[in-house]
Enzyme design. Structure first.
Site, short mmCIF file in Angstrom:
data_model
loop_
_atom_site.label_atom_id
_atom_site.label_comp_id
_atom_site.label_asym_id
_atom_site.label_seq_id
_atom_site.Cartn_x
_atom_site.Cartn_y
_atom_site.Cartn_z
N GLU A 52 0.81 -1.22 0.00
CA GLU A 52 0.00 0.00 0.00
C GLU A 52 0.85 1.27 0.00
OE1 GLU A 52 -0.46 -2.62 1.93
OE2 GLU A 52 -2.57 -3.25 1.85
N PHE A 114 -10.83 -7.10 14.72
CA PHE A 114 -9.79 -7.58 13.82
C PHE A 114 -9.49 -6.50 12.77
CE2 PHE A 114 -8.67 -9.85 9.81
CZ PHE A 114 -7.41 -10.26 10.23
N GLN A 115 -8.25 -6.16 12.62
CA GLN A 115 -7.76 -5.14 11.68
C GLN A 115 -8.36 -3.77 11.93
OE1 GLN A 115 -7.98 -6.88 7.68
NE2 GLN A 115 -5.92 -7.68 8.01
N LYS A 164 -17.11 -0.73 6.88
CA LYS A 164 -17.59 -1.72 5.91
C LYS A 164 -19.11 -1.68 5.78
CE LYS A 164 -16.88 -6.56 4.73
NZ LYS A 164 -16.14 -7.78 5.06
N MET A 478 24.45 8.11 0.90
CA MET A 478 24.43 9.42 1.53
C MET A 478 24.76 9.32 3.02
SD MET A 478 24.28 12.55 1.02
CE MET A 478 23.37 13.24 -0.35
#
Ligand SMILES: Cc1ncc(C[n+]2csc(CCOP(=O)(O)OP(=O)(O)O)c2C)c(N)n1
Length: 571
Positions: A52, A114-115, A164, A478
């Site tokens: 993502e 959950f999540q 949802k 760097m």
């Protein structure tokens, strides 16, 4: 006319109304209703990324290259948190991004479902605005507002979190009227910000007076020039007044580099003559920049003789890092136009001659046969300047900024503010969607490339012909350079192993070349450009090549390091 639609269908409808043609995302439980509705909208192209973070960077790249909001989509919990670095990157560089995240159903929020994660709380400081939509009746207006906020004024990322069950909720939907849609389309073609401040607010006359009387004036052009598409206005103002133009890292490609008034990049890795000119200037006209510490060095010692005219859209930037004598608040393009009307022609000849005296011919700093300079020169010759370059973060970013001659507007894209390694490859995917005719090169170091190289799979699956270049020095270059200069060469955790990139490309079914000496560069670049799909070229550059000059962190612009420091003698 109203229709009975689910929240998910409303989301797709609004995306269409907003003119979205592509989005970058990754599905999961809490965003499944949206993904279920998506196939019914074939003109909404969805690009399945492999992480993502890449979706957010691709949306950002799309936004920077097109001037329109880029869209990314993720599920709740880990999907949403994976967007965070990309959103912070877009926030720091004022890129209009709309992120849509799924959230657990309303009755589960706050129960460690959950999540479940509080993505609003997490992204509050790194978004321009975020919202949890608790009722599908509000979905359309919240999403439209998200697009409006992302693009208006100083652009930035907005996150819309949709539970949802709200995506499944059925509501009577009244689409935006035709009139509304054409107004939305028309507003998209207006450069960001020009609606907020139609006229400059601040004392134009005082600014014009300062420009007329200064002996050593400079223009410092930042990202605002690109965001407002103020290219012509900037060039006209420079030509009318003869004032030399400095472009910051994010201002690069806001002014043609071959122009006799172009001086180069300022700051930590800016050219010595540019920084010296700043220290001697008696007037700095800063256009669309925030005088970031990488530009100013020690602010207490920055441009000690100069008055500053600050042209800026965001009032909170004025006086934040450097004091402004005159602030002109508004869209850069509008203000430069007004300034153009207010200033009289002059040529600043003596000052330009003085700056020319500060210029040195660059002495070759690289020991190896395959120098970054040589590679970028060949790339320029082979692309004939017709390409957009998206760079990652590190030494190669500075070489790409300083050594490729950008002539066309907005053809240099990089993560300037956050300095996000891993930006280039997914960012370039987004850029290519915005510019389907344009050759796009993603240039990374071996460290940054390994942060998002999984996106080669996205390119293959979606047939995105981005060309990738890796400047492989075997180090997190760097940081190694800082360790060499300031930590007595203690290379702690900076040597970095790489896989065989040519074989890696092959594993993805992508063409790849390894370039070990200067003689091979042209053929490899040419071949990569000739293949129709994505391609990868690895350049094995000198391991301990350094970026010069360098202002040590915290030092003033008058204290550049121009060569290798003497090795420490141990007691
Ligand atoms: C995500 C992230 N982690 C760490 C850093 C700190 N950092 C800045 S430059 C750099 C080294 C980059 O190495 P590489 O990608 O190999 O490029 P090079 O400097 O060698 O050109 C690191 C680790 C960063 N900018 N971004």
């Amino acid at each position: 006319m109203t229709e009975l639609l689910t929240g998910a269908h409303v989301m797709c409808r609004v995306l269409l109304e907003e003119g979205v043609d592509v989005m970058f995302g990754y599905p999961g439980g809490a965003i499944m209703p949206f993904y279920h509705a998506l196939p019914e909208f074939p003109t909404l192209r969805h690009v399945l990324v492999r992480h993502e973070q890449a979706a957010a960077h691709a949306a950002d790249g799309y936004a920077r290259a097109s001037g329109r909001p880029g869209v990314c989509v993720a599920t709740s919990g880990p999907g949403a948190t994976n967007l965070v670095t990309g959103l912070a990157t877009a926030m720091m560089d004022s890129a209009p991004v709309v992120a849509i995240t799924g959230q657990v159903p309303r009755n589960m929020i706050g129960r460690d479902a959950f999540q479940e994660t509080d993505i609003l709380g997490i992204t509050q400081p790194i978004t321009k605005h975020n919202v949890l939509v608790q009722d599908a009746e509000l979905l359309a207006s919240e999403l439209r507002e998200a697009f409006a906020i992302a693009r208006e004024g100083r652009p930035g990322p907005v996150l819309v979190d949709v539970p949802k069950d709200v995506q499944n909720q059925k509501i009577e939907y009244e689409g935006r009227s035709r009139q509304h849609q054409s107004a939305a389309r028309a507003s998209r073609s207006v450069p960001a910000g020009s609606r907020l401040f139609p006229r400059a607010c601040g004392d134009l006359r005082e600014a014009a007076e300062l420009i007329a009387t200064a002996q050593r004036p400079l223009i410092m052009a930042g990202h605002g020039v690109l965001l407002a598409a103020a290219y012509d206005e900037l060039r006209c103002l420079a030509e009318r007044t003869g004032i030399p133009v400095i472009t910051t890292l994010l201002g690069i490609s806001g002014f043609p580099e071959s122009h006799p008034l172009h001086l180069g990049m300022p700051g930590m890795h800016g050219e010595v003559h540019v920084n010296r000119a700043i220290q001697q200037a008696d007037l700095i006209l800063g256009v669309g920049l925030r005088f970031d510490d990488r530009v100013t060095g020690n602010t207490a010692a920055f441009a000690p003789r100069a008055k500053i005219i600050h042209v800026e859209l965001d009032p909170s930037e004025v006086g934040k890092n450097v004091p402004a004598t005159v602030a002109l608040l508004g869209d850069c393009r509008t203000i430069l136009r007004e300034l153009l009307r207010a200033v009289s022609p002059r040529d600043c000849k003596d000052w330009r001659a003085e700056i020319a005296g500060l210029m040195k011919t660059r002495t070759e700093q690289y020991r190896g046969d395959l120098s970054p300079e040589g590679i970028l020169q060949v790339l320029d010759e082979e692309t004939k300047g017709r390409c957009t370059i998206v760079s990652d973060v590190g030494q190669h970013q500075m070489w790409v900024a300083k050594l490729y001659p950008y002539e066309r507007p907005n053809t240099h894209i990089t993560s300037g503010g956050l300095g996000t390694m891993g930006f280039a490859v997914p960012g370039a995917i987004g850029v290519r969607f915005a510019r389907p005719e344009e050759p796009v090169w993603a240039i990374s170091g071996d460290g940054g490339f390994q942060m998002n190289m999984q996106e080669i799979a996205t390119m293959v699956q979606e047939q995105i012909p981005v060309k990738m270049a890796i400047f492989n020095n075997g180090y997190l270059g760097m940081v190694r350079q800082w360790q060499q200069f300031f930590h007595g060469r203690r290379y702690s955790a900076t040597p970095i192993w790489s896989p065989d990139y040519v074989k890696l490309a092959e594993a993805y079914g992508v063409a790849g070349w390894r370039v070990e000496n200067a003689g091979q560069s042209r053929e490899a670049i040419r071949a990569a450009m000739a293949v129709p799909g994505p391609a990868l070229v690895e350049f094995l550059i000198e391991q301990e090549a350094n970026v010069f000059p360098m202002i040590p962190p915290g030092a003033s612009l008058s204290e550049p390091i121009e060569g290798e420091p003497a090795p420490l003698v141990s007691a």
